[in-house]
Each structure stands twice: as C-alpha cells, then as structure tokens.
Scaffold this active site. Structure first.
Site, PDB file in Angstrom:
ATOM      1  N   GLY A 272       0.643  -1.110  -0.079  1.00 43.26           N
ATOM      2  CA  GLY A 272       0.171  -0.027  -0.066  1.00 43.26           C
ATOM      3  C   GLY A 272       0.939   1.233   0.269  1.00 43.26           C
ATOM      4  N   ASN A 273       0.229   2.438  -0.378  1.00 45.97           N
ATOM      5  CA  ASN A 273       0.775   3.558  -0.489  1.00 45.97           C
ATOM      6  C   ASN A 273       1.524   4.138   0.808  1.00 45.97           C
ATOM      7  OD1 ASN A 273       0.342   4.180  -2.993  1.00 45.97           O
ATOM      8  ND2 ASN A 273      -1.719   4.772  -2.576  1.00 45.97           N
ATOM      9  N   GLU A 295       6.503 -10.703   2.892  1.00 45.11           N
ATOM     10  CA  GLU A 295       5.756 -11.368   1.823  1.00 45.11           C
ATOM     11  C   GLU A 295       6.203 -10.875   0.423  1.00 45.11           C
ATOM     12  OE1 GLU A 295       1.321 -12.253   3.673  1.00 45.11           O
ATOM     13  OE2 GLU A 295       1.997 -10.167   3.557  1.00 45.11           O
ATOM     14  N   LYS A 409     -12.966   8.628   4.539  1.00 44.59           N
ATOM     15  CA  LYS A 409     -14.238   9.364   3.639  1.00 44.59           C
ATOM     16  C   LYS A 409     -14.428  10.706   4.257  1.00 44.59           C
ATOM     17  CE  LYS A 409     -16.065   5.317   1.927  1.00 44.59           C
ATOM     18  NZ  LYS A 409     -16.036   5.112   0.444  1.00 44.59           N
TER      19      LYS A 409
END
Length: 503
Positions: A272-273, A295, A409
């Site tokens: 992820g970022n 991983e 959100k």
C-alpha cells in the site's frame, strides 16, 4: 510465440496448445489452484479463456462454476475475468478484486479468508477437499522438466504437488533472469513429522531454485507474453509522510534505547501507499545495512536495494508498478543476488518470523481504544480484501505495528473507535499504532492506560473529545473495569454512519 523457446523439455513441448484448448480441460465444479500473489506471477491467458468458455456454457443453459485457490490476490485477468463471468463458486485465501468483493458481500460467492501461512498445511490436510487442477505460470521449463518459477511463488509448490493435473503457462513476458532467484523448500511435513526450518538470517537458502512436477501430470502447456499488472503507487501525501515520520522517529528512539540494533531487525511491510512511504522514508533515513523478511517486495523496497540501504530481501512475490517492474528486468542480475523468493508457507512461517525478530508493519481499517484491530471488514460485515499475512507477522514479530490515517471518507469516519466492528488482531498482538496524528506505543500498558494513550496520540482532533468522553463514562459506570465499555454505545458510531453517512 518466439524464436527462442523456453520450453526445453521434449515431453512437455508435445503438450503445447492454445489457452482456449487448455481452458476446455477444466470441468465445472473443479477445485483449481492458480499461481499468483498480489498481482505477480498469475496465469494470464488460461483464466481469460476459461471465462469465455464459462460464458458459452452458461448461454447454453449449463451452469459452470469452479472454486479458485491462489497464493493471495491476483489481477483482473484472473479474479476479475472469472468473477465477471460468474464463474467462481468459492475463493480462497485472499482477494482484492472489486467484482469479487461485490459478489462476496452480496452472498453470490463464498469466500474463505485465512492466514496465508496456514493455506498449504490446510490443503495438505485435506481441509479444502481435493485439488483437481493447478494452473501455474512459470518463466521457463528446463530440459529435464524443472520449472523456472515466475515473479511469485506463493502456494505453487503445494498446488503442483497436490493437483491431479497441471496446466503450465510459460510467460515470455517474465524475465528469463529470474532463474536462480527462488528458494523452494521441499522439507515441510505435517505433524508429527515436522522438522525445524533452518533459516537463521533472511539471506539463508534451504531449498531448490526450481519447482518440480512429474511430466505425466502436465496436461497442457500454454505460451504467453504478458506483463504482471500492478497499479502505480501514489506519491506520498502529507498524511503518509507524517505516518512514516512518526515511525522512523520511533525506530531511532528504540535504537537509542538499545532495544533495536543500529540496522534495526528484518522488516516486513504490507502492500500500500503508506507502507511504500515508510520505505521511502527509510531510504532517506540514518539506518544502513537493513534486511527484509516479508511477503511482498514493492517499489520502495526495490529502491532501498538499489541505494544499498537494504542489503537483502526475502519474500514470496513482487508487487511492482510498471516502472519498477522495468527496473527489475533491466537490472535483474543485480537484484537476483539480493532477493530470494520463497513459498509463502516459508515466507510467512511463524517459527522463522519469531526467530528472526521481524518488525511487522501493516495497514488496518480501524482500531479501538484498547488496541484491537480490524483489518478486513467495513462496518462489521462487508469484507474489503482479507487478513492476508498480517496475522502471521503481527502475532509472531518482535514488533507489531499497524498504520492508518486517523479518518476516512473525508473525515466522516474515525479510524479510532470505541469498539472495532470486527476483530482480526486482538489487543494481545498489537504493540504500536500509528496515524498522522502520532504514534501510540502500547507495550507494557494496561488496557485503560492503552485507551488514554491511543486517544491522545492517534485520534483525530474532531473525534478525540468524544472518544475520551465515551471512555470516561465507561469507567464511571463501574462495570467491568478491566476494559470498560458501554455496551449500548460501543458500536453506535458505526450505526450512526450506516444511518447518516457520518460517525
């Protein structure tokens, strides 16, 4: 396909056929093990041909669905194509495809979300049933039938060993220079025959450079020429940089306290970022001669290898942007001496993670005030992706770190809540929580001490006072003072969001 064939085994050259012909060999109801781990090393042609075959069968009134087992998530050519064709009955152990996610959450696809280190053992034990067919991407086939693994290993060894029949995709789009990068361990066994995994350092090799498959198992060989499909990572925004900064400051403090060596301990990083931002921060930081036992290798870790900050990385797969994938291909000789790809039952093995003292850094959806973490479900019941390997590393690492922005959100959701709506990692497996607001070190703290620390250091200011009010009223209730809760309100924040769109 090419003038220089990579199929050097005469027996298997006789089984070359089209993807369409190979797909027709996969019957309805089959359990199919496919290669692939986080968008790397997955079969490209056969799944798409199978999706078209399924559509044809369904148009003729014949239901045609299969169960798919992989290493982890794959890509649109596999998960997306088969989900859109309504061809997946059951999926395991991890996915990130939007169509799969929708069908799972609508109850139209069964899904088994499982720790990645457990998958091979469960398959060997027969918990999932019989594996009928394996579809495995490889970079080439040697004269004696040895298989050169592709850009991921995942569960490929187990699928080949367990499957009654095997379909191979030989992908000329994968660098031939991958040969020799892999370490495939063939010494695993079920209880009571297990032996110690003899990995003492991330650079230790204990296995073979190739996958082995009896030629008589192979029913089809398909030639392809297609790249792995992974998304570009966003440039770190201010939130990601602040999270990375808090974590790097913490590492410096731990080194100063002599709880970490100057080169830290082997790093594990989720995809992820934010995780990539941490890797970028490490590249600019003071730490030298780093190692990784993880991983997935993504862009930031490749950059660390290139700069010399990272001396060795062990993983089960790459997860690279197109630009980083080109960098890997252009300098494959450099990376082959610094990267080891292993089966995921070894890359995620609890014994090895515990022995090496891995620093586990993973993302989360939300954490509650006592440190329980939800990394898989939105609002309690809707799956996002899955637990992946985070549990393997969080439970067994020397340090267990979870990271997320403090809101989601556009601020409508607080990621620090009174009680998580789903628990993947209990408070017992969570040591450090980081948001852009700050870092909460939960080690050595009682639950009520953890609550105050988390609220003060990680919660967004828009929610901090409300969290503190909830906690103080729960304490004032005098009931269950170990982890005080107001049961009538514990999940009210989630309920309020479901009803109004705002926590």
């Amino acid at each position: 396909m090419t003038n220089a064939t990579r199929i050097l085994c005469p027996k298997l050259r006789n089984r070359i056929m089209s993807a369409r012909e190979a797909a027709a060999l996969i019957p309805a109801g089959a359990n199919v093990g496919m290669s692939g781990f986080t968008g790397a090393g997955y079969p490209k042609a056969v799944p798409q041909a199978l999706a078209e075959h399924i559509r044809t069968q369904q148009a003729q009134g014949r239901r045609h669905r299969i169960s798919i087992w992989t290493g982890a998530s794959t890509a649109p050519e596999l998960d997306g194509a088969l989900a859109e064709a309504d061809g997946i009955e059951l999926r395991l152990p991890y996915q990130s495809d939007p169509t799969c996610r929708q069908k799972i959450n609508e109850g139209r696809m069964d899904y088994i979300d499982i720790h990645l280190s457990h998958v091979a053992q469960h398959a060997w034990s027969g918990f999932f049933g019989t594996l009928d067919i394996a579809v495995i991407e490889v970079a080439g086939i040697a004269e004696d039938g040895r298989l050169i693994p592709s850009s991921s290993i995942g569960n490929n060894k187990t699928w080949i060993d367990q499957a009654d029949r095997v379909i191979l995709e030989v992908n000329y789009g994968q660098s031939a220079g991958l040969e020799g990068m892999h370490d495939v361990y063939y010494g695993t066994a079920l209880p009571p025959r297990r032996r110690p995994i003899q990995i003492l350092r991330p650079e230790d090799r204990i296995g073979e450079k190739y996958l082995f498959c009896p030629p008589e198992k192979v029913i089809a060989v398909v030639e392809t020429n297609a790249p792995d499909r992974n998304s570009r990572f966003s440039e770190p925004d201010e939130t990601s940089r602040r999270i990375a900064g808090h974590l790097l400051d913490f590492f410096e403090h731990e080194v100063a306290q002599r709880r970490l060596p100057p080169n830290l301990l082997p790093l594990q990083s989720g995809v992820g970022n934010i995780a990539n931002a941490v890797m970028i921060g490490l590249n600019d930081g003071p730490f030298e001669n780093l190692t990784a036992y993880t991983e997935v290798l993504q862009d930031g870790m490749l950059a660390l290898l290139r700069s010399g900050k990272l001396s060795m990385a062990s993983a089960t797969a790459f997860s690279l942007s197109p630009e980083a994938n080109q960098e890997l291909a252009d300098h494959i000789d450099f990376y082959r001496s610094r990267v080891i790809l292993r089966p995921q039952e070894i890359s995620n093995h609890p014994e090895v993670i515990r022995r090496l003292g891995v620093i586990a850094m993973n993302g989360m959806i939300e954490a509650d005030i006592y440190g329980n973490v939800n990394s898989t479900h939105v609002m309690g019941s809707r799956i996002m992706n899955g637990i992946g390997g985070s549990g393997d590393f969080a439970r067994n690492g020397y340090l267990s770190v979870f990271m997320t922005p403090s809101t989601a959100k556009g601020g409508a959701i607080s990621t620090i809540v009174p009680m998580v709506s789903h628990v993947d990692h209990t408070e017992h497996d969570v040591q450090i929580i980081v948001t852009e607001q700050g870092l909460a070190d939960l080690r050595g703290l009682s639950p009520r001490q953890r609550a105050r620390t988390l609220i003060e250091r990680c919660a967004h200011p828009d929610y901090r006072d409300r969290l503190l009010d909830y906690f103080e009223r729960a304490c004032a209730s005098g009931r269950g003072m170990h982890t005080p809760h107001l049961l009538s309100e514990a999940l009210s924040w989630h309920q309020r969001f479901e009803e109004s769109g705002q926590m």
